[in-house]
Design a protein around this motif. Structure first.
Motif, mmCIF file in Angstrom:
data_model
loop_
_atom_site.group_PDB
_atom_site.id
_atom_site.type_symbol
_atom_site.label_atom_id
_atom_site.label_comp_id
_atom_site.label_asym_id
_atom_site.label_seq_id
_atom_site.Cartn_x
_atom_site.Cartn_y
_atom_site.Cartn_z
ATOM 1 N N PRO A 75 0.808 -1.232 0.000
ATOM 2 C CA PRO A 75 0.000 0.000 0.000
ATOM 3 C C PRO A 75 0.838 1.277 0.000
ATOM 4 C CG PRO A 75 0.084 -0.917 2.212
ATOM 5 C CD PRO A 75 0.773 -1.899 1.302
ATOM 6 N N MET A 76 2.080 1.189 0.463
ATOM 7 C CA MET A 76 2.886 2.381 0.651
ATOM 8 C C MET A 76 3.047 3.233 -0.604
ATOM 9 S SD MET A 76 6.066 3.909 0.244
ATOM 10 C CE MET A 76 6.776 2.497 -0.556
ATOM 11 N N PRO A 77 3.355 2.651 -1.779
ATOM 12 C CA PRO A 77 3.497 3.524 -2.952
ATOM 13 C C PRO A 77 2.208 4.286 -3.278
ATOM 14 C CG PRO A 77 4.328 1.328 -3.433
ATOM 15 C CD PRO A 77 3.683 1.268 -2.098
ATOM 16 N N ARG A 78 1.077 3.636 -3.119
ATOM 17 C CA ARG A 78 -0.203 4.313 -3.388
ATOM 18 C C ARG A 78 -0.431 5.457 -2.393
ATOM 19 N NH1 ARG A 78 -1.173 -1.136 -4.460
ATOM 20 N NH2 ARG A 78 -2.118 -1.548 -6.486
ATOM 21 N N ASP A 107 -2.030 -3.507 6.082
ATOM 22 C CA ASP A 107 -2.058 -4.432 7.209
ATOM 23 C C ASP A 107 -1.191 -3.942 8.367
ATOM 24 O OD1 ASP A 107 0.447 -4.903 6.153
ATOM 25 O OD2 ASP A 107 0.087 -7.016 5.680
ATOM 26 N N GLU A 108 -0.643 -2.735 8.242
ATOM 27 C CA GLU A 108 0.151 -2.167 9.326
ATOM 28 C C GLU A 108 -0.508 -0.878 9.802
ATOM 29 O OE1 GLU A 108 4.301 -1.765 8.496
ATOM 30 O OE2 GLU A 108 4.393 -3.731 7.521
ATOM 31 N N GLU A 109 -0.476 -0.685 11.101
ATOM 32 C CA GLU A 109 -1.136 0.469 11.700
ATOM 33 C C GLU A 109 -0.600 1.798 11.171
ATOM 34 O OE1 GLU A 109 -2.163 2.369 16.083
ATOM 35 O OE2 GLU A 109 -1.143 0.445 15.966
ATOM 36 N N ALA A 110 0.711 1.897 10.991
ATOM 37 C CA ALA A 110 1.300 3.155 10.510
ATOM 38 C C ALA A 110 0.774 3.503 9.121
ATOM 39 C CB ALA A 110 2.818 3.059 10.496
ATOM 40 N N ASP A 111 0.677 2.497 8.233
ATOM 41 C CA ASP A 111 0.132 2.739 6.894
ATOM 42 C C ASP A 111 -1.340 3.146 6.976
ATOM 43 O OD1 ASP A 111 2.554 2.095 5.701
ATOM 44 O OD2 ASP A 111 1.969 0.019 5.258
ATOM 45 N N LEU A 112 -2.085 2.492 7.853
ATOM 46 C CA LEU A 112 -3.498 2.805 8.016
ATOM 47 C C LEU A 112 -3.681 4.248 8.485
ATOM 48 C CD1 LEU A 112 -6.464 1.938 7.982
ATOM 49 C CD2 LEU A 112 -6.155 1.117 10.331
ATOM 50 N N LEU A 113 -2.906 4.653 9.466
ATOM 51 C CA LEU A 113 -3.026 6.016 9.986
ATOM 52 C C LEU A 113 -2.680 7.043 8.915
ATOM 53 C CD1 LEU A 113 -1.519 5.547 13.552
ATOM 54 C CD2 LEU A 113 -3.923 5.876 12.933
ATOM 55 N N GLU A 114 -1.627 6.797 8.178
ATOM 56 C CA GLU A 114 -1.245 7.746 7.127
ATOM 57 C C GLU A 114 -2.319 7.817 6.042
ATOM 58 O OE1 GLU A 114 2.495 9.008 4.296
ATOM 59 O OE2 GLU A 114 2.749 7.340 5.677
ATOM 60 N N ALA A 115 -2.857 6.676 5.648
ATOM 61 C CA ALA A 115 -3.900 6.655 4.621
ATOM 62 C C ALA A 115 -5.158 7.390 5.092
ATOM 63 C CB ALA A 115 -4.234 5.218 4.239
ATOM 64 N N ILE A 116 -5.544 7.170 6.338
ATOM 65 C CA ILE A 116 -6.721 7.860 6.889
ATOM 66 C C ILE A 116 -6.486 9.368 6.924
ATOM 67 C CG2 ILE A 116 -8.058 8.228 9.004
ATOM 68 C CD1 ILE A 116 -7.766 5.180 9.517
ATOM 69 N N PHE A 117 -5.287 9.765 7.321
ATOM 70 C CA PHE A 117 -4.949 11.184 7.391
ATOM 71 C C PHE A 117 -5.029 11.830 6.010
ATOM 72 C CE2 PHE A 117 -1.876 14.719 7.649
ATOM 73 C CZ PHE A 117 -2.477 15.447 8.661
ATOM 74 N N ILE A 118 -4.465 11.181 5.000
ATOM 75 C CA ILE A 118 -4.502 11.722 3.633
ATOM 76 C C ILE A 118 -5.935 11.762 3.126
ATOM 77 C CG2 ILE A 118 -3.830 11.260 1.233
ATOM 78 C CD1 ILE A 118 -1.156 10.191 2.437
#
Length: 128
Positions: A75-78, A107-118
């Motif tokens: 998910p990170m590149p997206r 599947d990682e909390e840090a990615d989830l938080l960043e995606a929600i923030f964006i």
């Protein structure tokens, strides 16, 4: 030392230099890595992160899009593309479309938080 060992060493050096803000050193490491394997996902990632750090959003987006094809479940590149679409291109619609595509792979909390923030920033930018 094998080519892959050199690649691993130079990747490590490149990411460390990037973290320390030493963009010239990161660029040198990236050049060495590209001579070994320019399509290796970690080499593409270093190139994207360096372009991003250098203030080249279009170059970064291009590299992150290549990384999406190389690592379709990451998910990170997206998330990074969505951030650049929103902050650098001022396009909340594109950012929302891109970040929404990332949620299936998070599947990682840090990615989830960043995606929600964006996503929240993009929705606010659209007036929602």
């Amino acid at each position: 030392m094998s080519r892959m060992d050199r690649l691993s060493t130079d990747l490590e050096r490149g990411f460390e230099a990037l973290e320390e803000g030493k963009l010239d050193a990161a660029a040198s490491a990236l050049d060495r890595c590209k001579r070994i394997d320019r399509k290796h996902p970690d080499v593409v990632m270093l190139g994207a992160a360096l372009a991003d750090a250098e203030g080249d959003p279009d170059g970064a987006i291009e590299q992150y899009r290549l990384l999406v094809t190389l690592r379709p479940d990451d998910p990170m590149p997206r998330i990074c593309i969505a951030r650049l679409e929103l902050h650098d291109h001022g396009d909340p619609d594109a950012a929302l479309e891109t970040v929404n595509a990332a949620f299936d792979f998070i599947d990682e909390e840090a990615d989830l938080l960043e995606a929600i923030f964006i996503k929240a920033e993009a929705l606010i930018a659209r007036g929602e």
